[in-house]
Design an enzyme around this catalytic site. Structure first.
Site, short mmCIF file in Angstrom:
data_model
loop_
_atom_site.label_atom_id
_atom_site.label_comp_id
_atom_site.label_asym_id
_atom_site.label_seq_id
_atom_site.Cartn_x
_atom_site.Cartn_y
_atom_site.Cartn_z
N LYS A 68 -27.63 18.65 30.00
CA LYS A 68 -28.67 18.49 30.69
C LYS A 68 -29.36 17.01 30.75
O LYS A 68 -30.52 17.01 30.93
CB LYS A 68 -29.71 19.56 30.24
CG LYS A 68 -29.44 20.90 30.60
CD LYS A 68 -30.39 22.04 30.42
CE LYS A 68 -29.85 23.32 30.94
NZ LYS A 68 -30.90 24.39 30.84
N ASN A 69 -28.49 16.20 29.86
CA ASN A 69 -29.14 14.92 30.04
C ASN A 69 -28.76 14.04 31.30
O ASN A 69 -27.89 13.77 31.61
CB ASN A 69 -28.47 14.07 28.62
CG ASN A 69 -28.94 12.76 28.30
OD1 ASN A 69 -29.09 11.87 29.45
ND2 ASN A 69 -29.10 12.51 27.33
#
Length: 70
Positions: A21-22
């Site tokens: 989720k970066n």
């Protein structure tokens, strides 16, 4: 910087599994794919990535946005 973009793309692939989720990883992956000319391979990677049961997150906004780009 004189980096091999194919190696950089492989490195980002490993990072994506650890940090799915970066958004910076997904942006960097896009830059690497554009420089490598591997847009078609991105769909294969994303289909595998988004269906990976170990990640257990089909709602990853950044991965889906990357898929839309690809």
């Amino acid at each position: 910087l004189g980096k091999d973009w194919t190696q950089e793309l492989q490195w980002v692939t490993e990072l994506a599994a650890d940090n799915p989720k970066n958004y910076q990883i997904w942006q960097h992956r896009r830059c690497c794919a554009e420089r490598c000319g591997t847009g078609d391979g991105e769909l294969l990677f994303l289909n595998s990535f988004l269906s990976d049961p170990d990640l257990d997150d089909a709602k990853n906004y950044h991965a889906w946005a990357h898929r839309q780009w690809a």
